[in-house]
Design an enzyme around this catalytic site. Sequence first.
Site, PDB file in Angstrom:
ATOM      1  N   CYS A 169       0.834  -1.200   0.000  1.00  0.00           N
ATOM      2  CA  CYS A 169       0.000   0.000   0.000  1.00  0.00           C
ATOM      3  C   CYS A 169       0.872   1.255   0.000  1.00  0.00           C
ATOM      4  CB  CYS A 169      -0.985  -0.026   1.171  1.00  0.00           C
ATOM      5  SG  CYS A 169      -2.302   1.187   0.984  1.00  0.00           S
TER       6      CYS A 169
ATOM      7  N   HIS B 193      -3.774  -5.090   0.259  1.00  0.00           N
ATOM      8  CA  HIS B 193      -3.254  -5.591   1.535  1.00  0.00           C
ATOM      9  C   HIS B 193      -3.317  -7.111   1.536  1.00  0.00           C
ATOM     10  CE1 HIS B 193      -2.790  -1.832   3.771  1.00  0.00           C
ATOM     11  NE2 HIS B 193      -3.731  -1.391   2.963  1.00  0.00           N
TER      12      HIS B 193
ATOM     13  N   GLU C  75      -2.320  -9.126   3.672  1.00  0.00           N
ATOM     14  CA  GLU C  75      -2.643  -9.622   5.012  1.00  0.00           C
ATOM     15  C   GLU C  75      -4.135  -9.553   5.318  1.00  0.00           C
ATOM     16  OE1 GLU C  75      -1.358  -6.752   4.225  1.00  0.00           O
ATOM     17  OE2 GLU C  75      -1.852  -5.169   5.651  1.00  0.00           O
TER      18      GLU C  75
END
Lengths: 192, 252
Positions: free
Chosen positions: A78, A173, A175
């Site tokens: 990001c 993202h 994650e």
Amino acid sequence: MIGVVHWGGNIGSLLNALKRTGAPFSLTTKPSEIEKMKRLILPGVGNFGAVMESLKKQHLIEILLNRIREGVPYLGICVGMQILLEDSEESPGIKGLSLVKGRCRRFIAKKVPQVGFNSVRSKSSLIENGGFYYFINSYYCDVKEEVSVATANYEGDFCAALEKANIFGVQFHPEKSGETGLKFLRKWCDAL
Amino acid sequence: MLSKRIIPCLDIKDGRVVKGIRFNELRDAGDVVALAHRYYEEGADEIAMLDITATVENRRTVAALIKEAAKSVFVPILAGGGVRTLSDFEMLLEAGADKVSINTAAVREPKILSDAAKLFGSQSVVLACDTRRKADGGYTVLVEGGKTDTGLELFAWLKESIERGAGEILLTSWDLDGTQQGYDISLLKRVSERFPVPLIASGGAGTAEDIAAAFLEGKVDAALAASIFHFRKYTVKEVKQFLKNKGLEVRL
């Protein structure tokens, strides 16, 4: 060892995801530690200017640039991808790492930020072509060289990932992108 | 293309998931971490975890539960309920939440929205707003879990919140919450078309058709639902498959 450069901000989710991949990692904030890492991740929730200021304050810019130029694999997530560029409309007057030509621009769309899972067209082996990844961003990388390896559409196509030699950047993202995101992290951790 | 988000919502009291009707008549609906994990596996795009008691003690419990859930839930977590201060906000983010919703405190002291946006970024600031339809057709803003009518006009309040930095709106229709009678579609459409931030519909989902209507007619970006998932009327995946069959973009 993968060094997760902790410039500030909320990184719990990324650490949880890395734990799940099984890759060895440690949080790092010191040049002497960054010097020893085999790979570097710069996580990103935050503002372009705030990240650059924080890196500067912690005297991390030079060591990051040195390590990246030496060829250490770098993953920017990001805003960690965005700071690879020269500058950003988000923080006028603040320079990025300038490793990739281009500028971050604000989306021109009905609703900003973009929030949610977007499908990605990818030519990178690390990113599933057609896979859904989680984005939450108001700005995107308008790259001015041939480094884009994945795109997504938000009222117009934008660069979802870039790769330039040892540098990898993802606007999404991993994650927070479910199992698809974990798979990306696993692949990046094993790729090189 | 950006997909439509489905957000199962866990209302938390005394460490358990509960669900009521119009914020009352609470029923036990299960274990927090187990449910969060189940919804993640079923394909939830986000998970909401809300403290509905708004006590300091419960807020700590909720933070601990978020921390536990975040170890095995790899989609965003929206936390909220009873958030009064920037340190509440920070505690939830540190526990593993990606966004925090603010409701009553924002009405009482709107500056918390600007402060939170400055500190944590607008993308993590969600304005939660409970609204009730008035006899004259207008909408008023409720606080304190629907108990207090502030007299604020809904559209004026949403406008101010966004100007102050709220990055997303979670709009709950008090009249319909927990009733499974469907969302307030005409209201959602007006809000979604008026404001430049994503809108999450909440309050009233009873069927997959209701959720499809929120997207197709209400033009929302995300739909939050509790009862239909907790009491196993549908799995998240079934709802998403239904939406896909309606031609909506979803992550399956």
